[in-house]
Scaffold this motif. Structure first.
Motif, mmCIF file in Angstrom:
data_model
loop_
_atom_site.group_PDB
_atom_site.id
_atom_site.type_symbol
_atom_site.label_atom_id
_atom_site.label_comp_id
_atom_site.label_asym_id
_atom_site.label_seq_id
_atom_site.Cartn_x
_atom_site.Cartn_y
_atom_site.Cartn_z
ATOM 1 N N ASN A 19 19.823 -23.295 -21.964
ATOM 2 C CA ASN A 19 20.858 -23.548 -20.959
ATOM 3 C C ASN A 19 20.523 -24.722 -20.041
ATOM 4 O O ASN A 19 21.411 -25.345 -19.482
ATOM 5 C CB ASN A 19 21.114 -22.280 -20.126
ATOM 6 N N ALA A 20 19.217 -25.014 -19.873
ATOM 7 C CA ALA A 20 18.831 -26.153 -19.026
ATOM 8 C C ALA A 20 18.557 -27.406 -19.861
ATOM 9 O O ALA A 20 17.954 -28.358 -19.375
ATOM 10 C CB ALA A 20 17.597 -25.794 -18.209
ATOM 11 N N GLY A 80 23.984 -17.667 -16.918
ATOM 12 C CA GLY A 80 24.715 -18.903 -16.695
ATOM 13 C C GLY A 80 25.837 -19.254 -17.634
ATOM 14 O O GLY A 80 26.670 -20.097 -17.313
ATOM 15 N N SER A 91 25.422 -15.267 -12.962
ATOM 16 C CA SER A 91 24.120 -14.836 -13.476
ATOM 17 C C SER A 91 24.282 -13.881 -14.653
ATOM 18 O O SER A 91 23.393 -13.772 -15.490
ATOM 19 C CB SER A 91 23.285 -14.208 -12.366
ATOM 20 N N ASN A 140 14.919 -20.210 -21.515
ATOM 21 C CA ASN A 140 15.558 -21.457 -21.951
ATOM 22 C C ASN A 140 15.265 -21.724 -23.430
ATOM 23 O O ASN A 140 15.264 -22.866 -23.880
ATOM 24 C CB ASN A 140 15.089 -22.642 -21.099
ATOM 25 N N TYR A 147 17.115 -23.056 -13.200
ATOM 26 C CA TYR A 147 18.534 -22.667 -13.056
ATOM 27 C C TYR A 147 18.928 -22.672 -11.577
ATOM 28 O O TYR A 147 20.013 -23.143 -11.205
ATOM 29 C CB TYR A 147 18.794 -21.274 -13.655
ATOM 30 N N LEU A 156 22.500 -24.615 -11.867
ATOM 31 C CA LEU A 156 23.163 -24.724 -13.174
ATOM 32 C C LEU A 156 24.276 -23.704 -13.382
ATOM 33 O O LEU A 156 25.241 -23.979 -14.112
ATOM 34 C CB LEU A 156 22.124 -24.642 -14.300
ATOM 35 N N PHE A 157 24.165 -22.522 -12.751
ATOM 36 C CA PHE A 157 25.256 -21.554 -12.954
ATOM 37 C C PHE A 157 26.536 -22.094 -12.299
ATOM 38 O O PHE A 157 27.628 -22.024 -12.872
ATOM 39 C CB PHE A 157 24.900 -20.182 -12.371
#
Ligand SMILES: Cc1ncc(COP(=O)(O)O)c(C=O)c1O
Length: 434
Positions: free
Chosen positions: A51-52, A254, A259, A280, A331, A336-337
């Motif tokens: 996700n990152a 995310g 969350s 991640n 995050y 990032l969310f």
């Protein structure tokens, strides 16, 4: 190029792959580089996990430092501080009360763990007759025997036959005649949750331990729950003393701009699985978040007695814990969310522009997960989507096929320009394939 013959690849057409191999050499941010030097824009965050973005320097550094400090410590009757720290951080991110955390190494193990905790809890709670589990058609809950039993993807079940007994399935919610081209949650379909009442009546509520669903089904092609559907499941489970498990292996951390899906929908399960984005994707790790009341019910009897006879050699592994702590920091620090939430409307608009592209019979989306469903080729289901996958790959964009759907689930660092690049490449691929 290594010899490809020894490795039996998972969920792969081995013979086709080995005659058309695509091997990744390195990755950074939104991109892979293949061994033959091609750059690929990754539209699926690895497999719904990075996700990152790939090889985030803070996560890499944390794993490197941990590898030099502590390679391994058993989690059985021993511990190391980082596993406790991750548990604490996850509890803080989860809906209130879901604050006890059991570590696994994958989503499949998290699912089997959640099912086992549900079964064991009914025993300690004085209802040992509650042994039935209810999943949902088209659900994907990993590849363990528990997961394929409650899962509802036929291809994942029919080769094995000997599954868990006493399992039944809710109907899935995908009905293109009612909900095709929905943007976000379909308005139609909440009544499908009422089928749970029918299953309960058929089996006797006193025999049912738990219901498990993905709040948004991922692997079956991004099936978004109808408005009110999850709320109904929650209410019916409450009424009959049945535990509700959300399998959030894809949706947690995310993907929906929150969350968890539980937070996003405002529906609180009794147990929640997480994996994938937890580290991640850098080191395998999964977890089950458990309602404190369930945990407390196990904490009886002599203090030196093991309360749950379950666990894994690598539960809470130091490298995974280090990766998870760094990922959760990233995050939070990079917001990032919130970024995913802000990008969701852009992603939705870009995806739905594909509605008039060749072969497209549905477009679905929520947060940063979306799917474009194709008309199957007569007599050859899934083949058109596979051709589109290869055509997109040739154009430098990595997408994923699930059945006849193309799934898009970019990292939360994706830019608006990259979203356009992905959907434009997909349109060209759709135009090239017959
Ligand atoms: C909802 C869900 N549950 C479980 C799993 C299994 O996770 P793993 O492949 O890490 O075992 C997946 C994997 O895609 C998933 O999407």
């Amino acid at each position: 190029m290594p010899d490809l013959s020894a490795y039996w690849m998972p969920f792969t057409a081995n013979r086709y792959f080995k005659s058309h191999p695509v091997l990744m050499e390195s990755a950074a941010g939104m991109y892979y580089r293949t061994v033959d030097g091609r750059e690929l824009l990754d539209a699926i965050a690895g497999l719904w996990c990075c996700n990152a973005g790939h090889c985030h320097p803070r996560i890499t550094a944390a794993v490197q430092a941990q590898a030099e400090r502590l390679d391994y410590a058993t989690a059985f009757q021993l511990g190391h501080p980082d596993a406790f720290r991750v548990a604490d951080r996850l509890a803080a991110l989860a809906p209130a009360g879901l604050n006890r955390v059991f570590f696994t190494n994958s989503g499949s193990e998290a699912v089997d763990t959640a099912l086992k905790i549900a079964l064991a809890w009914h025993q300690v709670n004085g209802e040992p007759g509650r042994t039935r589990l209810i999943g949902r058609e088209r659900g994907y809950h990993g590849a363990g025997f528990g997961g394929i039993s409650v899962g509802g993807i036929d291809a994942n079940r029919r080769q094995f036959r000997a599954l868990l007994p006493g399992v039944d399935h809710l109907p899935h919610t995908h009905a293109p005649e009612h909900n095709a081209f929905s943007r976000g949650q379909p308005a139609w379909g909440a009544h499908l949750a009422d089928q749970l009442e029918e299953l309960i009546a058929r089996h006797d509520p006193a025999t049912i331990a738990a219901v498990i669903v993905e709040p948004v089904a991922g692997s079956a092609g991004v099936l978004v729950p109808p408005v009110g559907y999850l709320e109904k499941l929650r209410e019916i489970c409450n009424r009959h003393g049945i535990l509700l498990i959300f399998d959030e292996v894809i949706t947690a951390l995310g993907r929906l701009g929150a969350s968890s899906a539980a937070e996003f929908f405002g529906v609180r399960p009794d147990l929640m699985t997480v994996a994938k984005a937890l580290t991640n994707g850098a080191v395998p790790m999964g977890a089950v978040l458990v309602d404190q009341r369930i945990y407390d019910d196990f904490m009886h009897g002599p203090e030196r007695t093991i309360e749950l006879f379950h666990g894994y050699t690598y539960s809470g592994h130091p490298l995974a814990a280090a990766a998870a702590l760094a990922a959760l920091d990233v995050y939070a620090d990079e917001g990032l969310f919130a970024r995913a939430a802000a990008l969701a409307p852009v992603f939705e608009a870009a995806l739905h522009e594909l509605a008039d592209a060749p072969h497209v019979i549905d477009v679905r989306n929520l947060g940063l997960m979306g799917a474009v469903e194709l008309e199957p080729r007569p007599g050859a289901p899934t083949q058109r989507a596979l051709d589109v996958f290869r055509a997109a790959l040739d154009a430098g964009v990595l997408v994923r096929t699930t059945g006849d759907s193309i799934a898009l689930t970019p990292s939360l660092i994706v830019t608006e320009a990259q979203i356009q690049e992905i959907t434009h490449a997909l349109r060209r691929a759709l135009e090239r394939v017959d």
